[in-house]
Design a protein around this motif. Structure first.
Motif, PDB file in Angstrom:
ATOM      1  N   LYS A  92      18.548  -7.557  33.640  1.00  0.00           N
ATOM      2  CA  LYS A  92      19.936  -7.324  33.239  1.00  0.00           C
ATOM      3  C   LYS A  92      20.232  -5.841  33.308  1.00  0.00           C
ATOM      4  O   LYS A  92      19.338  -5.002  33.241  1.00  0.00           O
ATOM      5  N   LYS A  93      21.489  -5.519  33.397  1.00  0.00           N
ATOM      6  CA  LYS A  93      21.901  -4.126  33.421  1.00  0.00           C
ATOM      7  C   LYS A  93      21.887  -3.579  32.000  1.00  0.00           C
ATOM      8  O   LYS A  93      22.410  -4.197  31.087  1.00  0.00           O
ATOM      9  N   ARG A  94      21.283  -2.401  31.851  1.00  0.00           N
ATOM     10  CA  ARG A  94      21.231  -1.770  30.535  1.00  0.00           C
ATOM     11  C   ARG A  94      22.575  -1.136  30.245  1.00  0.00           C
ATOM     12  O   ARG A  94      23.127  -0.426  31.069  1.00  0.00           O
ATOM     13  N   ARG A  95      23.072  -1.425  29.056  1.00  0.00           N
ATOM     14  CA  ARG A  95      24.325  -0.804  28.655  1.00  0.00           C
ATOM     15  C   ARG A  95      24.080   0.639  28.263  1.00  0.00           C
ATOM     16  O   ARG A  95      23.046   0.975  27.711  1.00  0.00           O
ATOM     17  N   ARG A  96      25.045   1.467  28.531  1.00  0.00           N
ATOM     18  CA  ARG A  96      24.909   2.869  28.165  1.00  0.00           C
ATOM     19  C   ARG A  96      25.113   3.025  26.679  1.00  0.00           C
ATOM     20  O   ARG A  96      26.015   2.455  26.098  1.00  0.00           O
ATOM     21  N   LYS A  97      24.258   3.795  26.075  1.00  0.00           N
ATOM     22  CA  LYS A  97      24.362   4.075  24.647  1.00  0.00           C
ATOM     23  C   LYS A  97      25.237   5.296  24.449  1.00  0.00           C
ATOM     24  O   LYS A  97      25.520   6.043  25.379  1.00  0.00           O
ATOM     25  N   TRP A  98      25.647   5.520  23.223  1.00  0.00           N
ATOM     26  CA  TRP A  98      26.520   6.659  22.974  1.00  0.00           C
ATOM     27  C   TRP A  98      25.802   7.967  23.222  1.00  0.00           C
ATOM     28  O   TRP A  98      26.425   8.957  23.583  1.00  0.00           O
ATOM     29  N   GLU A  99      24.451   7.979  23.085  1.00  0.00           N
ATOM     30  CA  GLU A  99      23.712   9.201  23.385  1.00  0.00           C
ATOM     31  C   GLU A  99      23.795   9.540  24.863  1.00  0.00           C
ATOM     32  O   GLU A  99      23.826  10.701  25.250  1.00  0.00           O
ATOM     33  N   ASP A 100      23.822   8.510  25.719  1.00  0.00           N
ATOM     34  CA  ASP A 100      23.920   8.754  27.155  1.00  0.00           C
ATOM     35  C   ASP A 100      25.283   9.297  27.546  1.00  0.00           C
ATOM     36  O   ASP A 100      25.418  10.013  28.536  1.00  0.00           O
ATOM     37  N   LEU A 101      26.278   8.964  26.776  1.00  0.00           N
ATOM     38  CA  LEU A 101      27.629   9.331  27.151  1.00  0.00           C
ATOM     39  C   LEU A 101      27.994  10.748  26.724  1.00  0.00           C
ATOM     40  O   LEU A 101      28.689  11.459  27.437  1.00  0.00           O
ATOM     41  N   TYR A 102      27.541  11.184  25.563  1.00  0.00           N
ATOM     42  CA  TYR A 102      28.086  12.411  25.001  1.00  0.00           C
ATOM     43  C   TYR A 102      27.082  13.542  24.801  1.00  0.00           C
ATOM     44  O   TYR A 102      27.486  14.658  24.576  1.00  0.00           O
ATOM     45  N   ILE A 103      25.800  13.270  24.818  1.00  0.00           N
ATOM     46  CA  ILE A 103      24.831  14.320  24.507  1.00  0.00           C
ATOM     47  C   ILE A 103      23.928  14.545  25.700  1.00  0.00           C
ATOM     48  O   ILE A 103      23.373  13.605  26.273  1.00  0.00           O
ATOM     49  N   LYS A 104      23.772  15.805  26.089  1.00  0.00           N
ATOM     50  CA  LYS A 104      22.831  16.167  27.143  1.00  0.00           C
ATOM     51  C   LYS A 104      21.464  16.364  26.505  1.00  0.00           C
ATOM     52  O   LYS A 104      21.347  16.595  25.305  1.00  0.00           O
ATOM     53  N   GLU A 105      20.424  16.326  27.352  1.00  0.00           N
ATOM     54  CA  GLU A 105      19.071  16.427  26.813  1.00  0.00           C
ATOM     55  C   GLU A 105      18.820  17.793  26.181  1.00  0.00           C
ATOM     56  O   GLU A 105      18.130  17.902  25.181  1.00  0.00           O
ATOM     57  N   GLU A 106      19.387  18.871  26.769  1.00  0.00           N
ATOM     58  CA  GLU A 106      19.171  20.210  26.197  1.00  0.00           C
ATOM     59  C   GLU A 106      19.940  20.389  24.885  1.00  0.00           C
ATOM     60  O   GLU A 106      19.615  21.274  24.108  1.00  0.00           O
ATOM     61  N   ASP A 107      20.940  19.548  24.620  1.00  0.00           N
ATOM     62  CA  ASP A 107      21.690  19.628  23.365  1.00  0.00           C
ATOM     63  C   ASP A 107      21.185  18.637  22.319  1.00  0.00           C
ATOM     64  O   ASP A 107      21.878  18.347  21.352  1.00  0.00           O
ATOM     65  N   MET A 108      19.982  18.140  22.508  1.00  0.00           N
ATOM     66  CA  MET A 108      19.451  17.085  21.657  1.00  0.00           C
ATOM     67  C   MET A 108      19.319  17.523  20.197  1.00  0.00           C
ATOM     68  O   MET A 108      19.548  16.743  19.282  1.00  0.00           O
ATOM     69  N   TYR A 109      18.941  18.797  19.954  1.00  0.00           N
ATOM     70  CA  TYR A 109      18.730  19.264  18.587  1.00  0.00           C
ATOM     71  C   TYR A 109      19.950  19.967  18.014  1.00  0.00           C
ATOM     72  O   TYR A 109      19.883  20.534  16.931  1.00  0.00           O
ATOM     73  N   GLY A 110      21.034  19.975  18.729  1.00  0.00           N
ATOM     74  CA  GLY A 110      22.255  20.576  18.211  1.00  0.00           C
ATOM     75  C   GLY A 110      22.291  22.077  18.401  1.00  0.00           C
ATOM     76  O   GLY A 110      21.445  22.663  19.077  1.00  0.00           O
ATOM     77  N   SER A 111      23.272  22.708  17.828  1.00  0.00           N
ATOM     78  CA  SER A 111      23.408  24.154  17.946  1.00  0.00           C
ATOM     79  C   SER A 111      23.514  24.764  16.559  1.00  0.00           C
ATOM     80  O   SER A 111      23.964  24.141  15.605  1.00  0.00           O
ATOM     81  N   GLY A 112      23.128  26.025  16.488  1.00  0.00           N
ATOM     82  CA  GLY A 112      23.144  26.723  15.208  1.00  0.00           C
ATOM     83  C   GLY A 112      24.499  27.322  14.910  1.00  0.00           C
ATOM     84  O   GLY A 112      25.466  27.189  15.681  1.00  0.00           O
ATOM     85  N   PHE A 113      24.587  28.050  13.784  1.00  0.00           N
ATOM     86  CA  PHE A 113      25.841  28.675  13.396  1.00  0.00           C
ATOM     87  C   PHE A 113      26.198  29.854  14.279  1.00  0.00           C
ATOM     88  O   PHE A 113      27.343  30.202  14.431  1.00  0.00           O
TER      89      PHE A 113
END
Length: 132
Positions: A92-113
């Motif tokens: 079956k085709k895997r549905r895209r999760k919200w992580e796939d849609l909005y977050i890049k791998e380099e932004d996985m841990y977020g950004s600081g102040f």
């Protein structure tokens, strides 16, 4: 679980059904029992078992008969699925999760102040999809 050489709609595994004679006989017997209980239930409804007494025993009896009907039907369907339907696994085709849609791998841990000002942090806290 899909590998690179498999495409959508391919059949990964196909095991034919066993189609045992014992299961067929059991299904026939359960069907006869099902028809008997359905007849009893309809007879009880037509003769007014549920409204004849004031204690409610007739209604409880008809409810019990109805529950036996559904339990018997569940066993019939379970036996049919297990013994007469093949075991098939299709890719079956895997549905895209919200992580796939909005977050890049380099932004996985977020950004600081220090990356943005406090007002931008407040905007991002209020609306998480702000300027992605």
């Amino acid at each position: 679980m899909s590998s690179s050489e498999s495409s959508y709609g391919d059949i990964h595994r196909y095991e034919p059904a066993r189609e045992s004679t014992a299961a067929a006989i059991a299904i026939v017997l359960l069907t006869v029992i099902e028809v008997a209980f359905v007849g009893l239930f309809v007879f009880g409804l037509l003769t007014g078992w549920s409204s004849a007494d004031q204690t409610g025993l007739g209604s409880m009896f008809l409810g019990g008969v109805l529950s036996v009907i559904f339990i018997d039907l569940a066993f019939i369907l379970m036996l049919y699925r297990k013994e007469f339907l093949p075991d098939v696994m299709i890719v079956k085709k895997r549905r895209r999760k919200w992580e796939d849609l909005y977050i890049k791998e380099e932004d996985m841990y977020g950004s600081g102040f220090s990356d943005e000002g406090p007002w931008e942090s407040i905007k991002r806290a209020v609306y998480p999809y702000y300027k992605r």
